[in-house]
Design an enzyme around this catalytic site. Structure first.
Site, PDB file in Angstrom:
ATOM      1  CG  ASP A  94      -1.894  -1.111   1.284  1.00 18.39           C
ATOM      2  OD1 ASP A  94      -1.850  -1.977   0.398  1.00 18.39           O
ATOM      3  OD2 ASP A  94      -2.701  -1.141   2.222  1.00 18.39           O
TER       4      ASP A  94
ATOM      5  CD  GLU B 202      -8.576  -4.010   2.135  1.00 16.82           C
ATOM      6  OE1 GLU B 202      -7.919  -3.941   3.185  1.00 16.82           O
ATOM      7  OE2 GLU B 202      -8.276  -4.758   1.188  1.00 16.82           O
TER       8      GLU B 202
END
Length: 447
Positions: A53, A276
């Site tokens: 990420d 998410e």
């Protein structure tokens, strides 16, 4: 599907709007939303760590910050010899910096050892404020010094960092002051003890200042509490446990350490468990809300993909309706369904650019649950663990369309030009003839 077939905003369960089963049933791979197969990069600027990420350092208005000509990204990282499935248990946030968005330099861990909250830190966002300070919003996972790993999640901040930069490089320096900002309240946002789902979520804080109102917000991933027996998802308890939502908190003062909960702006009760890394791209007064989600987090009888999903509204609080009729914006090809994940969309040069990380590849038909049964060296071989090629999309009202791709770790910003698309090169005669370098560079585009 024509524009006239767009579904109206659906009501949420605990939110003003929701992602309905009828909308999610429209999910379908098409040439306009399916990425090409991704291969490993020729060189990796961070070979000693897994990288997943990733997010930019931004200013309050959402623009990508530049400090003495440098831009900064933050990434979740783990040692490169860590088994991919264990990386979240040891995640550390590191930073990288670049002048041109192509050549990145490793800056090291952001926080001083032992000072951050949680036993490890998961994704968030970063603010370069008007006074030159850096606030890094993150997910505090577990508890510092816990003997056994837990997956308790709270939203935290490390505030007060500063950047030292010159012509030779950049350094992010502390000390950072760490503070828990938000914990699930059990009313608007489900607590871990209330959870009936496969995955519990209260994480991924995203700083956002609304250009229309000037209000300062945090968006985050959460779950909506659904009492047993509630009149939702046809009353099916198996469906009701899939209850992902996009939460909202507001700062009454604009202070990045001062927040109060609001109702979630979108939920997916009966549809999906995980929404998410929520984030927003505002264009022409319309708010485009993006989330990442997995194939396996869709409720029974729904067939989704590991993909970027999006919704659009006329205000930040909604109501939202799905982009492209179903919500699907960008997904992996059917023969490489897990090749990238954790997408982040941002505007640049009139296009929508989408970054992600290079996930599992060359699985040969194996499912994601099968990877952990492979020998360790095979798990590592099949895990990319680096920044993926950036995808280029056209955003037109309620519709998106894939245009092409850039290289691994190519994250344009500021005054960076985008290379011409393949169709442009063909049209003006720059392809063909001697020297095939441009042909290799622009290998993918839809007309």
């Amino acid at each position: 599907m024509s524009v006239d077939d767009d579904p109206d905003p659906a009501p949420g369960f605990g939110a003003r709007s929701g992602w309905s089963r009828e909308q999610a049933e429209r999910i379908e791979r098409t040439p306009s939303n399916t990425a090409p197969v991704v291969y490993p990069p020729a060189a990796d600027p961070a070979p000693d760590v897994h990288v997943w990420d990733t997010w930019f350092l931004r200013e309050r208005d959402g623009s990508i910050a530049e400090v003495d000509g440098w831009r900064v990204i933050f990434s979740l990282t783990a040692p490169a010899d860590c088994l991919p499935g264990k990386r979240h248990d040891v995640a550390t946030i590191r930073y990288f910096y670049s002048r041109d968005g192509e050549r990145w330099h490793a800056g090291g861990p952001v926080f001083e050892a032992g000072r951050a909250l949680g036993s490890r830190q998961w994704a968030g966002s970063a603010l370069y404020d008007d006074d030159g300070t850096v606030s890094l919003f993150y997910t505090a996972a577990g508890f510092r010094d816990e003997a056994d790993l837990t997956y308790h999640q709270r939203i935290a901040v490390g505030a007060g960092g500063r950047i030292d930069a010159d012509g030779d490089g950049l350094e992010l320096v502390g000390p950072f002051d760490h503070e828990i900002l938000l914990a699930a309240d059990g009313d608007r946002y489900e607590t871990e003890a209330q959870s009936r789902g496969m995955i519990y979520t209260f994480r991924d804080p995203w700083f956002y200042e609304d250009p229309a109102t000037g209000e300062t917000h945090l968006l985050f991933e959460a779950n909506t509490p659904v009492p047993e027996g509630a009149a939702v998802a046809d009353g099916d308890p198996a469906r009701q446990a899939f209850n992902g939502s996009v939460g909202l908190a507001t700062s009454p003062t604009g202070d990045p350490t001062d927040w109060v909960f609001e109702e979630p702006i979108l939920d997916a009760v009966g549809v999906n468990q995980e929404l998410e890394r929520p984030h927003v791209v505002e264009r022409d007064g319309r708010y485009h809300l993006f989330v990442s989600s997995h194939l396996h987090t869709f409720a029974p009888d729904l067939e989704g993909h590991d993909a970027l999903y999006g919704f659009v509204a006329d205000s930040l609080r909604g109501p939202y309706r799905p982009l492209n009729g179903s919500g699907l914006v960008l997904t992996n090809p059917a023969n490489a369904p897990y090749q990238t994940y954790s997408w982040l969309a941002y505007e640049h040069a009139g296009e929508l650019l989408v970054s992600s990380f290079f996930n599992y590849y060359d699985l040969g038909g194996l499912g994601i649950d099968d990877v952990g049964t492979l020998p360790g060296e095979e798990q590592l071989r099949r895990f990319g663990g680096t920044v993926a090629p950036t995808m280029r999309l056209r955003l037109d009202g309620d519709r998106t369309r894939l245009l092409g791709k850039l290289a691994h770790w190519h994250l344009p910003a500021g005054d960076d030009d985008l290379p011409p698309l393949l169709g442009d090169l063909v049209a003006d005669g720059r392809l063909g003839g001697e020297g095939g370098e441009e042909t290799a560079t622009y290998e993918y585009s839809y007309p």
